[in-house]
Write a protein that holds these residues in place. Structure first.
Motif, PDB file in Angstrom:
ATOM      1  N   ASP A 193       0.861  -1.178   0.000  1.00 58.69           N
ATOM      2  CA  ASP A 193       0.000   0.000   0.000  1.00 58.69           C
ATOM      3  C   ASP A 193       0.900   1.231   0.000  1.00 58.69           C
ATOM      4  N   SER A 252      -5.109  10.812  -3.382  1.00 58.19           N
ATOM      5  CA  SER A 252      -5.569  11.831  -2.428  1.00 58.19           C
ATOM      6  C   SER A 252      -4.423  12.543  -1.714  1.00 58.19           C
ATOM      7  N   LYS A 253      -3.236  12.005  -1.776  1.00 60.37           N
ATOM      8  CA  LYS A 253      -2.127  12.610  -1.021  1.00 60.37           C
ATOM      9  C   LYS A 253      -1.235  13.394  -1.983  1.00 60.37           C
TER      10      LYS A 253
HETATM   11  C1  LIG Z   1      -4.067   7.635   3.715  1.00 58.26           C
HETATM   12  C2  LIG Z   1      -3.919   6.185   3.532  1.00 58.26           C
HETATM   13  C3  LIG Z   1      -4.927   5.441   2.929  1.00 58.26           C
HETATM   14  C4  LIG Z   1      -6.237   6.039   2.551  1.00 58.26           C
HETATM   15  O1  LIG Z   1      -6.139   6.795   1.378  1.00 58.26           O
HETATM   16  P1  LIG Z   1      -7.320   7.821   1.022  1.00 58.26           P
HETATM   17  O2  LIG Z   1      -7.158   8.019  -0.431  1.00 58.26           O
HETATM   18  O3  LIG Z   1      -7.094   9.038   1.848  1.00 58.26           O
HETATM   19  O4  LIG Z   1      -8.596   7.138   1.374  1.00 58.26           O
HETATM   20  C5  LIG Z   1      -4.702   4.094   2.726  1.00 58.26           C
HETATM   21  N1  LIG Z   1      -3.552   3.510   3.108  1.00 58.26           N
HETATM   22  C6  LIG Z   1      -2.563   4.197   3.704  1.00 58.26           C
HETATM   23  C7  LIG Z   1      -1.293   3.499   4.095  1.00 58.26           C
HETATM   24  C8  LIG Z   1      -2.714   5.562   3.944  1.00 58.26           C
HETATM   25  O5  LIG Z   1      -1.739   6.250   4.538  1.00 58.26           O
END
Ligand SMILES: *Cc1c(COP(=O)(O)O)cnc(C)c1O
Length: 413
Positions: free
Chosen positions: A225, A258-259
């Protein structure tokens, strides 16, 4: 006359009285977090709760959330395709923009196929139960993200947890799983090892090469992830698989839009079979409406910007190195971070909460992270610098950390 909820004279007992009790408990334990409200666009300088501050709080690593090219792409998509997508992907909610984004992401990630989800969170909760079921085993790092934990809870697969980044422990679990099989002694159909690429609270990186070797030794698949590695690690921000040159050896890569990508969404990158099966089975994909056109268009533009403006990634890392070095020079404990997430360890929860409040009064917005998210004595301020911060912004942040750190006795002087 019936009692209405807003009737102050109501004598009927509140059937949800436990909500207020639970809130009181949170407040008594100092675990209640009010929402901070921002009245500006995301960026290095924001207005939070009416106060102008420098932000070290967002995941907007490359500054794309307010990038002119992304905004223009979103506006154009609204003009051409409207505000909403109108349906789930599998009925009428798949537009050319969604498919163009997936095709571009697949090329970017060097994989056969990509499928997008509404968020990184729904991506994990959608993918994991499809990939692993009753006859499979999931092996997960102890500090994996909540969405991975929830994805495992939604899966029928049994699971094992290994201590954080401990590949020897992972190997031992895989060895025993292959030797003994499941609770009934049957061999597992498959084993899935799942890890965050970059861990969000400490900013440390998963030992992916060693994890991949261990998995290959026991014929397990690896899922990484890369939410905090997307746009941060690897060439042009391709993620941890690219960073470690493990192309073709990690079956499932999850990323977020999203980040660092500055918009919203999650995606899974892997084989065509993975994508095809998820379209048939992944519940958030099947039962929740697809991204509005503006979101898909802005995400597509984000990848183009990452490819065409490599100086953003360079500036992110330059800022990261400078900021970490300055905090260490002042004597702060910045943990084991190797990424733009820099924790500043200050002690117990009360100290961290006070530290964040004092920073805010000094014009620096950075959240405290306290027990139970981190160990009791490892409460911290979590900072993230971005490509959009100037040296001047960061100098002001370092000066604030210096003043508050000395006033509170976290550093000497
Ligand atoms: C922020 C995050 C998510 C969720 O992502 P969003 O697009 O904000 O829903 C999933 N996995 C990890 C490791 C994260 O840091």
């Amino acid at each position: 006359m019936t009692n209405r909820p807003e009737d102050p004279m109501s004598t009927r007992p509140d059937p949800l009285a436990h909500l207020a009790l639970e809130l009181d408990e949170l407040k008594a334990a100092r675990l209640y977090r009010p929402l901070r409200v921002m009245s500006t666009a995301q960026g290095p300088e924001v207005v939070v709760d009416g106060r102008g501050v420098i932000s070290l709080s967002s995941n907007n690593y490359l500054g794309l959330a307010d990038h002119p090219r992304l905004k223009a792409a979103a506006v154009a998509a609204v003009a051409d395709y409207g505000a909403g997508s109108g349906a789930v992907r599998t009925i009428a909610g798949t537009m050319t923009l969604h498919e163009a984004l997936e095709a571009h992401l697949a090329r970017f990630k060097h994989v056969e196929a990509v499928l997008t989800f509404q968020s990184g969170f729904t991506c994990n909760t959608g993918v994991i139960p499809v990939v692993a079921g009753e006859r499979d085993l999931i092996v997960s790092d102890q500090l994996n993200h909540a969405s991975i934990i929830d994805g495992m809870r939604l899966s029928k697969a049994p699971r094992e947890i290994y201590p954080h980044r401990d590949v020897d422990a992972l190997r031992a679990i895989l060895e025993r799983a292959r030797r003994e099989g499941d609770a009934q002694g049957r061999p597992y159909r498959s084993i899935l090892v799942v890890t965050d690429g970059v861990f969000s609270m400490d900013g440390d990186v998963a030992p992916l090469p060693a994890i991949v070797e261990a998995a290959e030794a026991f014929e397990a698949a690896v899922m990484v992830d890369d939410a905090h590695a997307s746009g941060v690690l690897g060439r042009d921000g391709r993620g941890s698989v690219d960073h470690f040159d493990l192309h073709g050896r990690v079956a499932i890569q999850v990323g977020t839009l999203s980040k660092a990508m500055g918009v919203l969404g999650g995606y899974v990158a892997g084989s065509q079979a993975l994508r095809d099966l998820l379209i048939q089975r992944a519940r958030p994909f099947l039962f929740s409406t697809s991204h509005p056109p503006a979101v898909a268009a802005a995400c597509l533009e984000a990848i183009r910007v990452m490819e065409e403006e490599p100086e953003l990634l360079e500036r992110l890392w330059e800022n990261t190195r400078w900021f970490k070095a300055e905090l260490s020079r002042l004597g702060f404990d910045t943990g084991a971070s190797e990424t733009p997430i820099t924790p500043v360890i200050v002690g117990d929860s009360a100290a961290a909460i006070e530290f964040a409040e004092r920073l805010f009064a000094e014009g620096v917005f950075a959240p405290s992270v306290v027990y139970p998210t981190v160990a009791l004595d490892r409460a911290r301020i979590r900072t993230i610098v971005t490509a959009a911060h100037t040296r001047g912004h960061l100098e002001r942040c370092v000066a604030a950390f210096d003043r508050v750190g000395r006033a509170m006795g976290v550093i000497a002087g």
